[in-house]
Design a protein around this motif. Structure first.
Motif, PDB file in Angstrom:
ATOM      1  N   GLY A 120     -28.544   8.922   0.900  1.00 21.61           N
ATOM      2  CA  GLY A 120     -29.526   9.841   0.354  1.00 21.61           C
ATOM      3  C   GLY A 120     -30.702   9.105  -0.279  1.00 21.61           C
ATOM      4  O   GLY A 120     -31.863   9.443  -0.045  1.00 21.61           O
ATOM      5  N   VAL A 175     -23.002  21.809   2.179  1.00 20.19           N
ATOM      6  CA  VAL A 175     -22.142  21.396   1.088  1.00 20.19           C
ATOM      7  C   VAL A 175     -20.852  22.212   1.085  1.00 20.19           C
ATOM      8  O   VAL A 175     -19.845  21.789   0.555  1.00 20.19           O
ATOM      9  N   ILE A 197     -29.592  16.336   3.647  1.00 19.76           N
ATOM     10  CA  ILE A 197     -28.721  15.746   2.619  1.00 19.76           C
ATOM     11  C   ILE A 197     -29.210  16.113   1.222  1.00 19.76           C
ATOM     12  O   ILE A 197     -28.430  16.238   0.287  1.00 19.76           O
ATOM     13  N   TYR A 198     -30.512  16.340   1.086  1.00 21.60           N
ATOM     14  CA  TYR A 198     -31.075  16.643  -0.222  1.00 21.60           C
ATOM     15  C   TYR A 198     -30.571  17.992  -0.735  1.00 21.60           C
ATOM     16  O   TYR A 198     -30.196  18.125  -1.907  1.00 21.60           O
ATOM     17  N   ASP A 244     -27.843  19.488   0.110  1.00 19.19           N
ATOM     18  CA  ASP A 244     -26.441  19.290  -0.244  1.00 19.19           C
ATOM     19  C   ASP A 244     -26.292  18.606  -1.595  1.00 19.19           C
ATOM     20  O   ASP A 244     -25.525  19.049  -2.446  1.00 19.19           O
ATOM     21  N   LEU A 245     -27.038  17.517  -1.785  1.00 22.45           N
ATOM     22  CA  LEU A 245     -26.915  16.735  -3.013  1.00 22.45           C
ATOM     23  C   LEU A 245     -27.275  17.575  -4.231  1.00 22.45           C
ATOM     24  O   LEU A 245     -26.641  17.468  -5.278  1.00 22.45           O
ATOM     25  N   LEU A 292     -24.881  18.071  -7.453  1.00 22.66           N
ATOM     26  CA  LEU A 292     -25.289  17.612  -8.788  1.00 22.66           C
ATOM     27  C   LEU A 292     -25.450  18.762  -9.789  1.00 22.66           C
ATOM     28  O   LEU A 292     -25.396  18.537 -11.004  1.00 22.66           O
ATOM     29  N   MET A 344     -31.550  15.249  -8.260  1.00 21.62           N
ATOM     30  CA  MET A 344     -31.522  13.933  -7.626  1.00 21.62           C
ATOM     31  C   MET A 344     -32.255  12.917  -8.497  1.00 21.62           C
ATOM     32  O   MET A 344     -31.782  11.801  -8.692  1.00 21.62           O
ATOM     33  N   VAL A 363     -21.052  12.043  -5.873  1.00 26.74           N
ATOM     34  CA  VAL A 363     -22.087  11.772  -4.876  1.00 26.74           C
ATOM     35  C   VAL A 363     -21.523  10.891  -3.763  1.00 26.74           C
ATOM     36  O   VAL A 363     -21.748  11.144  -2.580  1.00 26.74           O
ATOM     37  N   HIS A 410     -19.339  12.958  -1.615  1.00 23.50           N
ATOM     38  CA  HIS A 410     -20.126  13.822  -0.749  1.00 23.50           C
ATOM     39  C   HIS A 410     -20.705  13.060   0.425  1.00 23.50           C
ATOM     40  O   HIS A 410     -20.748  13.568   1.537  1.00 23.50           O
ATOM     41  N   GLU A 411     -21.144  11.826   0.176  1.00 24.06           N
ATOM     42  CA  GLU A 411     -21.695  11.032   1.275  1.00 24.06           C
ATOM     43  C   GLU A 411     -20.612  10.787   2.325  1.00 24.06           C
ATOM     44  O   GLU A 411     -20.889  10.845   3.527  1.00 24.06           O
TER      45      GLU A 411
END
Lengths: 172, 172
Positions: free
Chosen positions: A29, A162, B39-40, B42-43, B47, B54, B129, B132-133
DNA sequence: TATTGTTATACTCTATAACTATA
DNA sequence: TATAGTTATAGAGTATAACAATA
């Protein structure tokens, strides 16, 4: 803990002190964001002389390839929200690069088309963008570029939700 | 041009009509943006339960690795403008995750440190994180992930300035 | 009921100019 | 003069709710 030399090193950071991002630099990311920002800033400068931004360039290119597409289909294809697409199409239409015409099969829908001016502009801009990518990627060889594109599209098409992650967690 | 069958095909686009992005999909910029956005989103969801975004996660992680760093050094390290960094640090300080303390060597500067709470939060978030990756990249094997990171950091460190591109053009 | 295009709105991210207090 | 932190501000980019016309 006393006033050790290490404490001094940690607390006295001059302007030139090297900064570590080791913990972040193995996260996809973080790398994606940094790489994208780099090329994005460049692309913005390449497109500015044409009066284009990345989003407007993308839309003109999509319209060349998909003439007559509906606004909502176009928005879905590039993962954009419809309300945001409307204002961008407004901008492109006000510059006479794009037209909205009636769809004879559905009175709600509008067909989006490039004008001749819009198509010409897209052609010029596309050539510049390709040339810029060549320059931007000059330190990658052909194999590396192909690998990068292949890996990025694999990510794009992969599990991006997600919910998958969260349901994976439940499953554990 | 008459009313050909092809014209009808081009003008009648139903909701399910496949849309092509072939001209864009061989551009690194387009692929980077699409992959990053995936991915953003999702992240952000991963978070959110921690009260982090992020950028705040990135800063907490950088502070763990670079305790006592100055605001302007931190901003430069992650390519952020100082004024934007100030408001993010304000936010982190108001939650008591980060402190600003005096720099004994330069009265203008402030040393940034994680609080205990901030460090604990960073640890929990970092683990999530990473997990998740793993999930996000589950369809890439180890080699592919390593390649991707290597290629992305090669891009990051490569010629990212449009001046290079423009001066390349002059040279032709 | 659902969908198309649309308006209004809000929040995040990013960028620039200018100020103060120091160096 | 230049730099560190700061304030104010503005422009992109992104997201959601709700509406009229139509399917």
């Amino acid at each position: 803990m006393g006033k050790s030399a290490q404490l001094l090193v940690n607390t006295h950071r001059e302007a030139g002190t090297p900064v570590s991002d080791a913990a972040l630099s193995n996260l996809i990311g973080y790398n994606l964001k940094r790489s994208f920002n780099g090329i994005y800033i460049d692309l913005a400068e390449v497109l500015r002389p044409f009066g284009l931004r990345m989003i407007t360039f993308t839309i003109l290119t999509m319209l060349r390839e998909n003439p007559g597409i509906r606004l909502s289909n176009l928005a879905a294809a590039i993962d954009m929200e419809k309300p945001n697409m409307v204002s961008v199409i407004d901008e492109l239409a006000s510059r006479a690069w794009v037209t909205r015409s009636a769809d004879p099969y559905d009175k709600r829908a509008r067909q989006l088309h490039l004008t001749e001016t819009g198509a010409a502009l897209q052609g010029l801009a596309y050539a510049e963008v390709c040339a810029h990518e060549e320059s931007f990627l000059q330190h990658l060889d052909g194999d590396e570029r192909a690998q990068l594109i292949a890996l990025l599209s694999k990510i794009r098409q992969g599990p991006t939700k997600v919910e998958n992650f969260l349901s994976d967690k439940k499953r554990r």
